[in-house]
Each structure stands twice: as structure tokens, then as C-alpha cells.
Design a protein around this motif. Structure first.
Motif, short mmCIF file in Angstrom:
data_model
loop_
_atom_site.label_atom_id
_atom_site.label_comp_id
_atom_site.label_asym_id
_atom_site.label_seq_id
_atom_site.Cartn_x
_atom_site.Cartn_y
_atom_site.Cartn_z
N GLY A 188 -21.19 62.43 -22.08
CA GLY A 188 -21.62 61.12 -22.53
C GLY A 188 -21.71 61.04 -24.04
O GLY A 188 -21.50 62.03 -24.75
N THR A 189 -22.02 59.86 -24.51
CA THR A 189 -22.20 59.65 -25.94
C THR A 189 -23.55 58.98 -26.15
O THR A 189 -23.89 58.01 -25.47
CB THR A 189 -21.04 58.82 -26.53
N GLN A 190 -24.33 59.52 -27.08
CA GLN A 190 -25.70 59.05 -27.29
C GLN A 190 -25.72 57.78 -28.12
O GLN A 190 -25.10 57.71 -29.20
CB GLN A 190 -26.52 60.13 -28.01
N PHE A 244 -21.69 53.57 -17.57
CA PHE A 244 -23.02 53.80 -17.06
C PHE A 244 -23.89 54.31 -18.22
O PHE A 244 -23.37 54.80 -19.23
CB PHE A 244 -23.02 54.86 -15.95
N ARG A 245 -25.19 54.24 -18.04
CA ARG A 245 -26.09 54.84 -19.02
C ARG A 245 -27.25 55.50 -18.30
O ARG A 245 -27.60 55.12 -17.17
CB ARG A 245 -26.60 53.80 -20.02
N GLN A 246 -27.80 56.50 -18.96
CA GLN A 246 -28.87 57.26 -18.35
C GLN A 246 -29.80 57.81 -19.42
O GLN A 246 -29.35 58.40 -20.40
CB GLN A 246 -28.30 58.41 -17.51
N GLY A 247 -31.09 57.60 -19.20
CA GLY A 247 -32.10 58.14 -20.09
C GLY A 247 -32.79 59.31 -19.43
O GLY A 247 -32.62 59.55 -18.23
N PRO A 248 -33.59 60.05 -20.19
CA PRO A 248 -34.31 61.20 -19.63
C PRO A 248 -35.19 60.80 -18.45
O PRO A 248 -35.98 59.86 -18.56
CB PRO A 248 -35.14 61.70 -20.81
N THR A 270 -31.22 52.23 -25.75
CA THR A 270 -31.12 53.65 -26.10
C THR A 270 -30.93 54.49 -24.84
O THR A 270 -31.76 54.45 -23.93
CB THR A 270 -32.38 54.11 -26.84
N ASP A 271 -29.83 55.23 -24.79
CA ASP A 271 -29.49 56.04 -23.63
C ASP A 271 -28.26 56.87 -23.96
O ASP A 271 -27.63 56.66 -25.02
CB ASP A 271 -29.15 55.16 -22.41
N VAL A 272 -27.90 57.75 -23.05
CA VAL A 272 -26.59 58.40 -23.09
C VAL A 272 -25.65 57.55 -22.25
O VAL A 272 -25.97 57.22 -21.10
CB VAL A 272 -26.64 59.84 -22.58
N SER A 304 -16.88 58.22 -26.29
CA SER A 304 -17.19 58.51 -27.69
C SER A 304 -17.61 57.22 -28.37
O SER A 304 -17.50 56.13 -27.80
CB SER A 304 -15.97 59.11 -28.40
N GLY A 305 -18.10 57.34 -29.61
CA GLY A 305 -18.44 56.17 -30.40
C GLY A 305 -19.91 55.87 -30.52
O GLY A 305 -20.29 54.89 -31.17
N GLY A 306 -20.76 56.68 -29.89
CA GLY A 306 -22.19 56.45 -29.99
C GLY A 306 -22.71 56.72 -31.39
O GLY A 306 -22.00 57.20 -32.26
#
Length: 121
Positions: free
Chosen positions: A114-116, A36-40, A90-92, A6-8
Motif C-alpha cells: 500500500g501507499t501511506q 481500498f484503505r486500511q488504518g491500524p 489518513t490510511d494506507v 504509489s503516490g501517497g
């Protein structure tokens, strides 16, 4: 043990956010917890990792010096302080647990939603 990030939010370039990864049980049930982070259309990328026991930390080159991972074992929470955010951040963002920071995403478990994080002017 389930982990929930949380916290995005949305910030301007140069801004800061603090993400939290709350465990339903003891974070020490996992030897390490990572962000971790992941974009489209992209693969999940490791950002940072912390050993829940001694607090040893690891960072991806892209965030070294800007992001700080920490843990509060009493609150069973891992944090990711993100400073000097850039649009490419910028990512989730997700947190997950495993037995080694050397492992890839497929060897981590307890992925929650995830959090955006959105960085734009």
C-alpha cells in the motif's frame, strides 16, 4: 498481473493527492480494479472501484464528490485523484483487482504494498 500502489504522502487538510495503481500486465485482465484503505486495527474499507472496460465508477459515500477514479488502459494504470482531503482520510491505500465491484476485499486479488496517505495540520 501484479498491482502496485504509489503516490501517497503527507498533506494538510483541504489538500490533494493523486494515487497510481500500476499493473505489471494488462489492467483489462481484471474486470474491475478498486481502491481500498486500511488504518491500524481497522478493517479494509472499499473507497472506489472502476470497470476497466467501460470505465463505470463507484464510490463510497465518505469520498463521493471528493475522489475521482480513472484508468488509462494504454498505460495499464488506474488513478485515484483525492481532493479536499481530511484527517479521517489518513490510511494506507491499496489497489486490487477482481470481477465485480460488488465484491468485498476478500474476493479481490493482486494486492501489492500500500501507499501511506497522511492528512494533518
Amino acid at each position: 498481473v501484479q498491482l502496485q500502489a504509489s503516490g501517497g504522502g503527507s498533506v494538510q487538510p483541504g489538500g490533494s493527492l493523486r494515487l497510481s495503481c500500476a499493473a505489471s500486465g494488462l489492467i483489462s485482465d481484471y474486470y474491475v480494479i478498486a481502491w481500498f484503505r486500511q488504518g491500524p486495527g481497522s478493517e479494509r474499507e472499499g473507497v472506489s472501484c472502476i470497470k476497466t472496460g467501460d470505465g463505470t465508477t463507484f464510490y463510497a459515500d465518505s469520498v463521493e464528490g471528493r475522489f475521482t477514479i480513472s484508468r488509462d488502459n494504454a498505460k495499464n494504470t488506474v488513478f485515484l485523484q483525492m481532493n479536499s482531503l481530511q484527517p479521517e482520510d489518513t490510511d494506507v491505500y491499496y489497489c486490487a483487482g477482481s470481477s465485480s465491484c460488488d465484491y468485498g476485499p476478500t474476493q479481490f486479488g493482486s494486492w501489492g504494498q500500500g501507499t501511506q496517505v497522511t492528512v494533518s495540520s
